[in-house]
Write an enzyme that holds these catalytic residues in place. Structure first.
Site, PDB file in Angstrom:
ATOM      1  N   CYS A 176       0.825  -1.206   0.000  1.00  8.17           N
ATOM      2  CA  CYS A 176       0.000   0.000   0.000  1.00  8.17           C
ATOM      3  C   CYS A 176       0.863   1.261   0.000  1.00  8.17           C
ATOM      4  CB  CYS A 176      -0.948   0.007   1.195  1.00  8.17           C
ATOM      5  SG  CYS A 176      -0.136  -0.055   2.808  1.00  8.17           S
ATOM      6  N   HIS A 195      -1.833   1.393   7.427  1.00 10.99           N
ATOM      7  CA  HIS A 195      -2.177   1.363   6.009  1.00 10.99           C
ATOM      8  C   HIS A 195      -1.987   2.758   5.418  1.00 10.99           C
ATOM      9  CE1 HIS A 195      -4.172   0.126   2.328  1.00 10.99           C
ATOM     10  NE2 HIS A 195      -5.013   1.135   2.444  1.00 10.99           N
TER      11      HIS A 195
END
Length: 376
Positions: free
Chosen positions: A66, A321
């Site tokens: 990510c 994230h």
């Protein structure tokens, strides 16, 4: 200090495709040569078009990518960067092409622009990066990974004119001042940097309230006393010094690193998630004093910026994230790039990355990328 952050997601392809050993000198087969030749012939046709020709395209998460995906979107949505990328010299053979980061970024951009899929796998680029010992199955810090990617691109571009253009596009110049408080002797040194690392706490560990406050804190003179004293050649002993930074040059693309991760006394890293608003438009002349800059008037006249992108982190200092909010330079619309999911968003959505101390999984801006409104 940044942390290593990312969130592991289920791969949509077998991990074996990336975990297998990369052999740099493997024999080139005819089918691969034909495919690469076809791609090379398509590049001049595809790369003259505007970004987002086929709509915003996402990148599939292949493990803990990510962070990489977010940074790639920021690079490839920057038309000033892709203009440089489109002019690179294509490596002469298939083996060199597989190992060349700027070329693989170019092919990824071509793949994103030429198809109608909602997302693509950055598999070939990931394989290429693994050649340079970049482990994609670990959590990364976005600021550190940005520097790694940028330096790989710079080192592998052969055209020195393009290298100069790339440096001019991103490089910040500051002047460091050290003045002895006893004899008043002073030393000056210019330093280049790719990101402006701004503290989010002041010298007393109080939370700074705005981005402008962070800039003021970064350029505010600091007294070096006690254990921090420096050796003065003229006094021939350690003396108190006054350390300060002055801004000399700002690039077309300005990357600001908000230092939201810091060490506690226990040597454990923790995240500072408090609210820190940042403006859509930023004028450095209105933020810094005359004493905090060392630039000509013509240089300072171009120090007006518009926000282009935000790389946001959710989670803790140990896991989390990344996603990216990017304003299309051709459409002037904001998009959220969250791996394979891309959607148009509003400025109010972007402001949700200001941060909130009570939201553990709330998004907080980590990298801010600004573009000059009136480049020289």
């Amino acid at each position: 200090m940044g942390q290593r952050s990312g969130r592991q997601e289920r791969s949509k392809k077998p991990e074996m495709s990336l975990r297998e050993n990369v052999t740099a000198e493997e024999e080139d087969n005819k089918e691969e040569k034909k495919e690469l030749k076809t791609k090379d012939q398509r590049l001049p046709l595809v790369f003259g078009v505007a970004d987002l020709k086929n709509g915003a395209v996402g990148l599939y998460n292949m493990g803990q990518t990510c962070c990489l995906n977010s940074l790639l979107q920021v690079f490839l949505m920057n038309i000033h960067f892709t203009r440089i990328l489109r002019r690179i010299t294509v490596p002469p053979n298939a083996s060199l092409k597989r190992r060349n980061v700027p070329y693989q970024m170019l092919l990824l951009l071509e793949n994103m622009q030429s198809g109608k899929q909602k997302a693509v796998f950055p598999t070939d680029l990931a394989r290429c990066l693994s050649v340079y010992r970049m482990d994609l199955f670990m959590q990364h810090d976005a600021a550190q990974l940005f520097l790694t990617l940028w330096n790989l691109v710079k080192r592998q571009i052969k055209d020195q004119d393009l290298v100069t253009k790339l440096s001019d596009l991103y490089t910040i110049c500051v002047q460091e001042h050290l003045a002895c408080q006893i004899c008043s002797s002073e030393t000056k040194r210019n330093s280049n940097m790719l990101t402006l690392p701004l503290p989010v706490l002041d010298s007393n560990s109080h939370k700074l309230k705005t981005l402008e406050d962070c800039l003021q804190c970064f350029f505010h003179p600091e007294e070096l006393t006690g254990h921090n004293m420096c050796f003065c050649e003229y006094c021939e002993k350690k003396t108190p010094f006054l350390q300060s930074m002055k801004l000399v040059h700002l690039p077309q693309t300005l990357t600001i690193h908000l230092k939201r991760f810091c060490f506690e006394r226990s040597a454990d890293v923790h995240k500072l998630s408090h609210c820190l608003p940042f403006p859509q438009e930023l004028d450095f002349n209105a933020v810094l004093t005359e004493q905090q800059s060392q630039a000509h008037d013509s240089e300072k006249a171009a120090w007006q910026y518009e926000l282009f992108a935000v790389v946001a982190h959710s989670g803790s200092a140990h896991s989390g994230h990344y996603c990216a909010y990017i304003r299309s330079l051709t459409e002037c619309k904001w998009y959220c790039f969250n791996d394979s999911t891309v959607c148009q968003v509003s400025w109010d959505d972007v402001k949700c990355t200001y941060g909130h101390s009570d939201l553990y999984w709330g998004q907080t801006a980590y990298l801010l990328i600004y573009m000059k409104k009136h480049p020289q």
